[in-house]
Design a protein around this motif. Structure first.
Motif, PDB file in Angstrom:
ATOM      1  N   ILE A 168      17.589  40.169  68.229  1.00 32.02           N
ATOM      2  CA  ILE A 168      16.556  39.628  67.332  1.00 32.02           C
ATOM      3  C   ILE A 168      16.229  38.190  67.720  1.00 32.02           C
ATOM      4  O   ILE A 168      15.066  37.784  67.733  1.00 32.02           O
ATOM      5  CB  ILE A 168      17.030  39.706  65.870  1.00 32.02           C
ATOM      6  N   GLN A 171      14.275  38.168  70.963  1.00 27.13           N
ATOM      7  CA  GLN A 171      12.878  38.578  70.806  1.00 27.13           C
ATOM      8  C   GLN A 171      11.993  37.453  70.282  1.00 27.13           C
ATOM      9  O   GLN A 171      10.765  37.574  70.310  1.00 27.13           O
ATOM     10  CB  GLN A 171      12.791  39.806  69.889  1.00 27.13           C
ATOM     11  N   ILE A 192      24.296  40.849  61.956  1.00 27.93           N
ATOM     12  CA  ILE A 192      22.999  40.175  62.079  1.00 27.93           C
ATOM     13  C   ILE A 192      22.996  38.878  61.278  1.00 27.93           C
ATOM     14  O   ILE A 192      22.540  37.835  61.775  1.00 27.93           O
ATOM     15  CB  ILE A 192      21.861  41.112  61.621  1.00 27.93           C
ATOM     16  N   ILE A 244      14.624  42.118  58.162  1.00 33.73           N
ATOM     17  CA  ILE A 244      15.310  42.946  59.142  1.00 33.73           C
ATOM     18  C   ILE A 244      15.959  44.114  58.421  1.00 33.73           C
ATOM     19  O   ILE A 244      16.806  43.916  57.539  1.00 33.73           O
ATOM     20  CB  ILE A 244      16.367  42.128  59.904  1.00 33.73           C
ATOM     21  N   VAL A 267      11.570  43.810  61.200  1.00 33.79           N
ATOM     22  CA  VAL A 267      12.311  44.204  62.406  1.00 33.79           C
ATOM     23  C   VAL A 267      13.164  45.416  62.054  1.00 33.79           C
ATOM     24  O   VAL A 267      13.976  45.363  61.114  1.00 33.79           O
ATOM     25  CB  VAL A 267      13.199  43.058  62.909  1.00 33.79           C
ATOM     26  N   LYS A 269      16.183  47.698  63.007  1.00 28.07           N
ATOM     27  CA  LYS A 269      17.375  47.716  63.844  1.00 28.07           C
ATOM     28  C   LYS A 269      18.094  49.050  63.822  1.00 28.07           C
ATOM     29  O   LYS A 269      19.028  49.261  64.598  1.00 28.07           O
ATOM     30  CB  LYS A 269      18.359  46.629  63.371  1.00 28.07           C
ATOM     31  N   SER A 294      13.854  46.981  67.605  1.00 26.24           N
ATOM     32  CA  SER A 294      14.824  46.088  68.236  1.00 26.24           C
ATOM     33  C   SER A 294      16.092  46.878  68.536  1.00 26.24           C
ATOM     34  O   SER A 294      16.631  47.539  67.645  1.00 26.24           O
ATOM     35  CB  SER A 294      15.124  44.908  67.309  1.00 26.24           C
TER      36      SER A 294
END
Length: 359
Positions: A168, A171, A192, A244, A267, A269, A294
């Motif tokens: 992440i 990116q 994360i 996320i 995002v 994941k 991602s």
């Protein structure tokens, strides 16, 4: 030249038969020790992590046939050539995608495209490449990264999922002025938050179902116990620049749509199958939200975070089992509320004694 046999766990073959547990399709079998070719290394596995993907593969996900597993730390035992800078005896972890190095993506694309998106790639323990639930494994030397002495085996086994969290950052979607939300308090969601807590942002929040897991989030992360979407506080709607989703469930994406500001970014994941029609895309269209996938990330960054103790992972280990107790380990990994289960290949001493980790 490698000789002899090793213990391994194979799925999707006739060797999986007979001595089964009633709920886990698994058996430890004896198979030949592989021989490294040019550019490859034979690695003796020291420790392997059990991932949710592994549990799905046992159920038939990806139609995989072979030795399962992709999270590991091991010791180099033999190399197929003297190139690559690796020495016998070094502790290593390994990137799980094996690109072909010949296609247009590999030869003309950026390095991250070769790492993540070669159309002919194989993937350790997931797709056409034997994995980590074994005493030995083979990987190209280019995939192996040395583990610093300051990083323990338990910690090194987290490099692969930690690198996925680092993706992440790689990116470049989060900036200092952004307020960021992580949805999901499982292993990946917590990793994360640990990575993002080392980055500059206007605020970091995590939403989850489990108070005991939320308590493991970094101190500079605000936690929210939200059992269902209806419990989402009204003042949280449209509050976050980046959300996320690490839930592995469609409800996570629905919540992300509520939390994200207009022109914000979601995002993804984790993968999940939409088995119902509860997802309303109007939130994403009306607010012009960007949805970004991602996946695998940079091992170097993950190793540095562990070596510099900027990210801690020991508290995420629920239990360590000797390899011989694999069936028990898998049952524990599947139990609700479990965080990370690891398999010790060399140390048969059993489990971590700290009560705080015995979940």
């Amino acid at each position: 030249m490698s000789e002899g046999t090793m213990m391994a766990v194979q799925v999707g073959s006739e060797t999986i038969s007979g001595d089964m547990s009633p709920d886990v399709n698994v058996k430890v079998v004896q198979v030949p020790i592989p021989t490294p070719g040019i550019g490859e290394a034979l690695v003796k596995v020291r420790r392997a992590g059990i991932c949710n993907t592994d549990l799905e593969i046992f159920k038939g996900y990806m139609g995989f046939h072979g030795i399962i597993g992709h999270e590991f730390v091991g010791t180099v035992k033999h190399v197929g050539s003297c190139e690559g800078g690796l020495c016998v005896g070094q502790r290593v972890v390994g990137e799980i995608n094996l690109p072909c190095n010949n296609c247009v993506v590999c030869t003309e694309g950026p390095s991250v495209a070769r790492r993540n998106h070669c159309p002919a790639r194989t993937t350790l323990g997931i797709h056409n490449q034997d994995g980590t639930y074994a005493e030995y494994l083979l990987l190209p030397m280019a995939n192996l990264k040395r583990v610093p002495d300051s990083v323990t085996d338990e910690q090194a086994c987290f490099v692969e999922p930690l690198a996925a969290a680092c993706r992440i950052v790689e990116q470049g979607v989060i900036h200092p002025q952004h307020r960021v939300a992580v949805i999901g308090d499982g292993k990946l969601g917590l990793l994360i938050t640990k990575v993002l807590a080392t980055e500059e942002s206007a605020g970091l929040d995590i939403f989850g179902h489990h108070p005991e897991k939320l308590a493991l989030a970094p101190r500079n992360c605000t936690t929210h116990l939200v059992k269902k979407l209806a419990d989402l506080p009204a003042d949280m709607v449209d509050m976050f620049d980046v959300c996320i989703d690490a839930t592995g469930h469609p409800s996570g994406l629905i919540m992300a749509g509520k939390l994200t500001k207009p022109l914000g970014t979601v995002v993804l994941k984790t993968t999940c199958a939409m088995t119902n029609s509860d997802l309303n895309t109007a939130e994403f269209v009306i607010k012009e939200i960007c949805i970004l996938g991602s996946r695998c990330g940079p091992f170097g960054m993950a190793i540095d975070l562990l070596a510099e103790q900027r990210v801690t992972v020991d508290e995420l280990i629920s239990k360590v089992y000797p390899f011989k107790d694999l069936t028990q380990a898998l049952r524990h990994a599947r139990a609700k509320g479990t965080l990370k289960i690891q398999l010790a290949m060399e140390d048969n001493s059993g489990t971590i004694s700290a009560g705080s980790r015995a979940r």
